[in-house]
Design a protein around this motif. Sequence first.
Motif, PDB file in Angstrom:
ATOM      1  N   ARG A  22       0.831  -1.205   0.000  1.00 51.44           N
ATOM      2  CA  ARG A  22       0.000   0.000   0.000  1.00 51.44           C
ATOM      3  C   ARG A  22       0.867   1.257   0.000  1.00 51.44           C
ATOM      4  NH1 ARG A  22      -3.004  -0.473   4.775  1.00 51.44           N
ATOM      5  NH2 ARG A  22      -1.149   0.298   5.801  1.00 51.44           N
ATOM      6  N   GLU A  23       1.904   1.263   0.825  1.00 52.02           N
ATOM      7  CA  GLU A  23       2.770   2.435   0.918  1.00 52.02           C
ATOM      8  C   GLU A  23       3.471   2.725  -0.411  1.00 52.02           C
ATOM      9  OE1 GLU A  23       5.375   1.604   4.190  1.00 52.02           O
ATOM     10  OE2 GLU A  23       3.708   1.484   5.610  1.00 52.02           O
ATOM     11  N   ARG A  24       3.951   1.708  -1.081  1.00 52.32           N
ATOM     12  CA  ARG A  24       4.673   1.909  -2.346  1.00 52.32           C
ATOM     13  C   ARG A  24       3.739   2.317  -3.480  1.00 52.32           C
ATOM     14  NH1 ARG A  24       8.781  -3.262  -1.680  1.00 52.32           N
ATOM     15  NH2 ARG A  24       9.838  -2.397   0.151  1.00 52.32           N
ATOM     16  N   ILE A  25       2.539   1.741  -3.506  1.00 48.79           N
ATOM     17  CA  ILE A  25       1.575   2.098  -4.553  1.00 48.79           C
ATOM     18  C   ILE A  25       0.963   3.463  -4.263  1.00 48.79           C
ATOM     19  CG2 ILE A  25      -0.680   1.483  -5.541  1.00 48.79           C
ATOM     20  CD1 ILE A  25       0.243  -1.442  -5.433  1.00 48.79           C
ATOM     21  N   LEU A  43      -1.038  -8.864 -12.150  1.00 52.89           N
ATOM     22  CA  LEU A  43       0.183  -8.260 -11.622  1.00 52.89           C
ATOM     23  C   LEU A  43       1.043  -7.692 -12.748  1.00 52.89           C
ATOM     24  CD1 LEU A  43       1.102 -10.828  -8.820  1.00 52.89           C
ATOM     25  CD2 LEU A  43      -0.152  -8.662  -8.596  1.00 52.89           C
ATOM     26  N   ASP A  44       1.105  -8.390 -13.877  1.00 52.80           N
ATOM     27  CA  ASP A  44       1.839  -7.868 -15.041  1.00 52.80           C
ATOM     28  C   ASP A  44       1.251  -6.528 -15.474  1.00 52.80           C
ATOM     29  OD1 ASP A  44       3.464 -10.137 -15.121  1.00 52.80           O
ATOM     30  OD2 ASP A  44       2.384 -11.055 -16.813  1.00 52.80           O
ATOM     31  N   GLU A  45      -0.059  -6.466 -15.546  1.00 51.57           N
ATOM     32  CA  GLU A  45      -0.734  -5.235 -15.968  1.00 51.57           C
ATOM     33  C   GLU A  45      -0.522  -4.109 -14.959  1.00 51.57           C
ATOM     34  OE1 GLU A  45      -5.258  -3.702 -16.635  1.00 51.57           O
ATOM     35  OE2 GLU A  45      -4.805  -5.729 -17.325  1.00 51.57           O
ATOM     36  N   LEU A  46      -0.642  -4.419 -13.680  1.00 53.06           N
ATOM     37  CA  LEU A  46      -0.459  -3.385 -12.655  1.00 53.06           C
ATOM     38  C   LEU A  46       0.948  -2.799 -12.701  1.00 53.06           C
ATOM     39  CD1 LEU A  46      -2.331  -4.943  -9.592  1.00 53.06           C
ATOM     40  CD2 LEU A  46      -3.090  -3.047 -11.052  1.00 53.06           C
ATOM     41  N   GLU A  47       1.940  -3.624 -12.960  1.00 50.74           N
ATOM     42  CA  GLU A  47       3.329  -3.135 -13.019  1.00 50.74           C
ATOM     43  C   GLU A  47       3.530  -2.058 -14.077  1.00 50.74           C
ATOM     44  OE1 GLU A  47       5.955  -6.556 -13.344  1.00 50.74           O
ATOM     45  OE2 GLU A  47       6.670  -6.103 -11.318  1.00 50.74           O
ATOM     46  N   ALA A  55       7.690  -1.008  -7.860  1.00 52.35           N
ATOM     47  CA  ALA A  55       8.398  -1.237  -6.594  1.00 52.35           C
ATOM     48  C   ALA A  55       7.623  -2.199  -5.699  1.00 52.35           C
ATOM     49  CB  ALA A  55       8.623   0.090  -5.871  1.00 52.35           C
ATOM     50  N   ALA A  56       6.317  -2.046  -5.656  1.00 51.95           N
ATOM     51  CA  ALA A  56       5.490  -2.890  -4.788  1.00 51.95           C
ATOM     52  C   ALA A  56       5.431  -4.335  -5.269  1.00 51.95           C
ATOM     53  CB  ALA A  56       4.078  -2.314  -4.697  1.00 51.95           C
ATOM     54  N   LEU A  57       5.474  -4.535  -6.570  1.00 58.74           N
ATOM     55  CA  LEU A  57       5.259  -5.870  -7.143  1.00 58.74           C
ATOM     56  C   LEU A  57       6.540  -6.535  -7.636  1.00 58.74           C
ATOM     57  CD1 LEU A  57       2.054  -4.940  -9.185  1.00 58.74           C
ATOM     58  CD2 LEU A  57       2.179  -5.931  -6.883  1.00 58.74           C
ATOM     59  N   ALA A  58       7.682  -5.908  -7.389  1.00 60.99           N
ATOM     60  CA  ALA A  58       8.959  -6.390  -7.925  1.00 60.99           C
ATOM     61  C   ALA A  58       9.327  -7.793  -7.471  1.00 60.99           C
ATOM     62  CB  ALA A  58      10.073  -5.416  -7.560  1.00 60.99           C
TER      63      ALA A  58
END
Length: 93
Positions: A22-25, A43-47, A55-58
Motif C-alpha cells: 500500500r505504501e509503495r503504490i 500483476l503484469d498489468e499493474l506493473e 516497486a510494490a510488485l517487484a
Amino acid sequence: MPSRPLSFWRTDMELRYFAWVRERIGKQSETYQGSALTIKELLDELETRGDGYQAALADRGILRVALDQNIAGGNQSIKGIREIAIFPPMTGG
C-alpha cells in the motif's frame, strides 16, 4: 497480450493493498477495470502503471494474493472474483 472481447473486462473488482505494498503504490484500494484473467496477468498489468506499482510488485516470490479472502497462486483465474488483496508475508505469534 492478445486482445480479448469486451465481455472479459471487469468493472466491479476491488483491489486492496496492505502494509508496504500500500505504501509503495500510494493507495489503499482501487477498482480494477482491465482484461487480466489470472493473478499473473493482473500483476503484469499493474506493473505497467508506474514506479510505485513496479516497486510494490517487484518481488513476486514473497507477495501474497487473496481472492475473495482465500490465498491463491499466480496462474489462478480471477474470473468472477469480487475482491483481490495483495500483501507481503506476515508473521504471527
